[in-house]
Structure formats: C-alpha cells, structure tokens
Design an enzyme around this catalytic site. Sequence first.
Site, PDB file in Angstrom:
ATOM      1  N   ASP A 223       1.133  -1.087   0.569  1.00  0.00           N
ATOM      2  CA  ASP A 223       0.154  -0.356   0.217  1.00  0.00           C
ATOM      3  C   ASP A 223       0.691   1.338  -0.288  1.00  0.00           C
ATOM      4  OD1 ASP A 223      -2.436   1.690   2.405  1.00  0.00           O
ATOM      5  OD2 ASP A 223      -2.208   1.661  -0.027  1.00  0.00           O
TER       6      ASP A 223
ATOM      7  N   LYS B  91       3.319   3.318  -5.978  1.00  0.00           N
ATOM      8  CA  LYS B  91       2.103   2.620  -7.100  1.00  0.00           C
ATOM      9  C   LYS B  91       3.581   1.711  -7.574  1.00  0.00           C
ATOM     10  CE  LYS B  91      -0.885   3.724  -4.754  1.00  0.00           C
ATOM     11  NZ  LYS B  91      -1.280   2.762  -3.018  1.00  0.00           N
TER      12      LYS B  91
ATOM     13  N   ASP C 110      -3.157  -3.101  -2.253  1.00  0.00           N
ATOM     14  CA  ASP C 110      -4.143  -1.583  -2.311  1.00  0.00           C
ATOM     15  C   ASP C 110      -4.334  -1.470  -3.387  1.00  0.00           C
ATOM     16  OD1 ASP C 110      -5.053   1.829  -0.909  1.00  0.00           O
ATOM     17  OD2 ASP C 110      -6.322  -0.182  -1.347  1.00  0.00           O
ATOM     18  N   ASN C 111      -5.364  -0.683  -4.117  1.00  0.00           N
ATOM     19  CA  ASN C 111      -5.453   0.507  -5.004  1.00  0.00           C
ATOM     20  C   ASN C 111      -4.944   0.169  -6.288  1.00  0.00           C
ATOM     21  OD1 ASN C 111      -3.491   2.263  -2.383  1.00  0.00           O
ATOM     22  ND2 ASN C 111      -4.921   2.821  -2.551  1.00  0.00           N
TER      23      ASN C 111
ATOM     24  N   GLU D 228     -11.214   4.636  -0.647  1.00  0.00           N
ATOM     25  CA  GLU D 228     -11.410   5.169   0.674  1.00  0.00           C
ATOM     26  C   GLU D 228     -12.419   6.654   0.565  1.00  0.00           C
ATOM     27  OE1 GLU D 228      -8.749   4.210  -0.546  1.00  0.00           O
ATOM     28  OE2 GLU D 228      -6.941   5.870  -0.158  1.00  0.00           O
TER      29      GLU D 228
HETATM   30  C1  LIG Z   1      -1.129  11.163  -3.040  1.00  0.00           C
HETATM   31  O1  LIG Z   1      -2.085  10.121  -4.037  1.00  0.00           O
HETATM   32  C2  LIG Z   1      -3.415  10.353  -2.880  1.00  0.00           C
HETATM   33  C3  LIG Z   1      -4.243   9.529  -3.763  1.00  0.00           C
HETATM   34  C4  LIG Z   1      -5.220  10.919  -4.919  1.00  0.00           C
HETATM   35  C5  LIG Z   1      -6.335   9.973  -5.047  1.00  0.00           C
HETATM   36  C6  LIG Z   1      -6.284   8.386  -5.700  1.00  0.00           C
HETATM   37  C7  LIG Z   1      -5.845   7.992  -4.751  1.00  0.00           C
HETATM   38  C8  LIG Z   1      -4.968   8.359  -3.747  1.00  0.00           C
HETATM   39  C9  LIG Z   1      -4.657   7.353  -3.629  1.00  0.00           C
HETATM   40  C10 LIG Z   1      -4.981   6.285  -2.325  1.00  0.00           C
HETATM   41  C11 LIG Z   1      -4.098   5.311  -1.369  1.00  0.00           C
HETATM   42  O2  LIG Z   1      -4.888   4.279  -1.049  1.00  0.00           O
HETATM   43  C12 LIG Z   1      -3.284   5.286  -0.791  1.00  0.00           C
HETATM   44  N1  LIG Z   1      -2.375   4.667  -0.826  1.00  0.00           N
HETATM   45  C13 LIG Z   1      -1.236   4.504  -0.312  1.00  0.00           C
HETATM   46  N2  LIG Z   1       0.125   5.444  -0.789  1.00  0.00           N
HETATM   47  C14 LIG Z   1      -0.637   5.901  -1.880  1.00  0.00           C
HETATM   48  O3  LIG Z   1      -0.037   6.859  -2.454  1.00  0.00           O
HETATM   49  C15 LIG Z   1      -2.448   6.206  -2.254  1.00  0.00           C
HETATM   50  C16 LIG Z   1      -3.233   7.218  -2.705  1.00  0.00           C
HETATM   51 MG   LIG Z   2      -4.435   2.259  -0.492  1.00  0.00          MG
END
Ligand SMILES: COCc1ccccc1-c1cc(O)c2[nH]cnc(=O)c2c1
Ligand SMILES: [Mg+2]
Length: 214
Positions: free
Chosen positions: A141, A144, A169-170, A199
């Site tokens: 997590d 990416k 995740d993601n 989330e």
């Molecule tokens: C910094 O970007 C935030 C963001 C912005 C838009 C969509 C998704 C995310 C996102 C969502 C997550 O669960 C994440 N988990 C771990 N490292 C991440 O960088 C991360 C980014």
């Molecule tokens: Mg994440």
Amino acid sequence: TGTTRPLRILQHVQRSAKQGDALSVITAIDSYCSKVEWAMNVGDKKGEILDTVVLETRPRYVLELGTYCGYSTLRIARLLPPGARLITIEMNPHYAQVAKEIFQYAGLDAQVELLVGSSTVLIPQLKKKLDIEKFDLVFIDHWKVSYLPDTKLLEECGLLKAGSVLLADNVICPGAPDYLKYIRNCPRYRSQYFPAQLEYLQVEDGVEKSVFLG
Ligand SMILES: COCc1ccccc1-c1cc(O)c2[nH]cnc(=O)c2c1
Ligand SMILES: [Mg+2]
C-alpha cells in the site's frame, strides 16, 4: 499543531477515541476522513476485505509496505495472535512519527515494528536485521511504481514461501498496471480481485489478493 493532515488526524484520534481501544481509533479515523477531510487510509470498505484476509491467513509474520498514519497497521495488528510479528515500512519520517503516536494511543505499539526508510533498501536487510525468515502476509500500500519491483525483491530475497499471501491496495485507483499484469500472468501466483471503492469515495477501486505458490 494541526499544521499537517496526519497531525490533524492524530489530534482527532486523541480527542475522540478511547485510549488503548484500537477499534475506537480505527472508527475515529474513518469518521474524520469521511466527514472532515479525505486521507489515503485503506478505509472501512477495503479494510473489511483486509480483515477477512488476515483472519483466514492467520499470519505469524506480516509485512506492510506503506504505513502512512497507521490505520491499516492497526486493522491488522488488532487481529494478530500474541507472538505474531508485524513489520511496517514508511518512507516519510513525518508520517512515521504520527503513526508511532497513533499506535501508542491505541495501545498496540508493542505489536508493531515500524521501520523508516525506502522499502527497496530495507527489504534486503530484513532477514539479517530482524531475523525474519519468511512472511505469511504482505500488505502492499505504498508508491504504486514500487509494487512490482518490491514484489520481485521479496521473491529474490527468499522472503516468500508457498502459501504466502500478497494483498495489494489501489490496483485500480491510482492503479498499478505493471504489477497487475505481472502477478496475474506469473504461474507462481494465484490471484483474485476484490472490487470495492476508493476510501471514503464512490470511485471504483479494489484490492488484489495473490497467493505465492513457491
Ligand atoms: C497521494 O495520492 C492520494 C490519492 C489521490 C487520488 C486517488 C488515490 C490516491 C491514493 C489512495 C491510496 O489508498 C493510496 N495508498 C497508498 N499510497 C498512495 O499514494 C495512495 C494514493
Ligand atoms: Mg492505499
């Protein structure tokens, strides 16, 4: 204080969660991030998938790549039996400091070993530094672009055994296309996609569970 998002999350936890009660800390973070300001915790919907995988895997050795404020670390730690070891790696020292304080507030700091630094640098050191043999569960997590190289590094360092579970995740948002392509085509893994949402939002996302076959 309250000058950064992680500090505002920590403040909310200290004001509204019950000390020593990990579930109340988890709930407080979800409440804050769904009502006040979004933050990149795995969240409650994908968090329930994480809980299910932890409970069915019953891991003794867990590695988390990407701690942030420690939300998913708490979700995992609260479900582990005594004697299990949970190692979490965070690159950002400020995130790591906040996570440490959140673990302490939740009363789980003894259950968690937090390493600050690059996962790519630290993974090859885990056997020697922490006397870890193999991981039963890895929650991926973090950045990416690091999903695939770090997974290959775990293989090369002999940190996976037949039955080891990777949960990423993601895989849709922000997405890890090179990781998905590799893990879904490599005969050494059996993968399963769990659709969910990003989330606290109505945006499509999901987690990919992959069992290493050895
Ligand atoms: C910094 O970007 C935030 C963001 C912005 C838009 C969509 C998704 C995310 C996102 C969502 C997550 O669960 C994440 N988990 C771990 N490292 C991440 O960088 C991360 C980014
Ligand atoms: Mg994440």
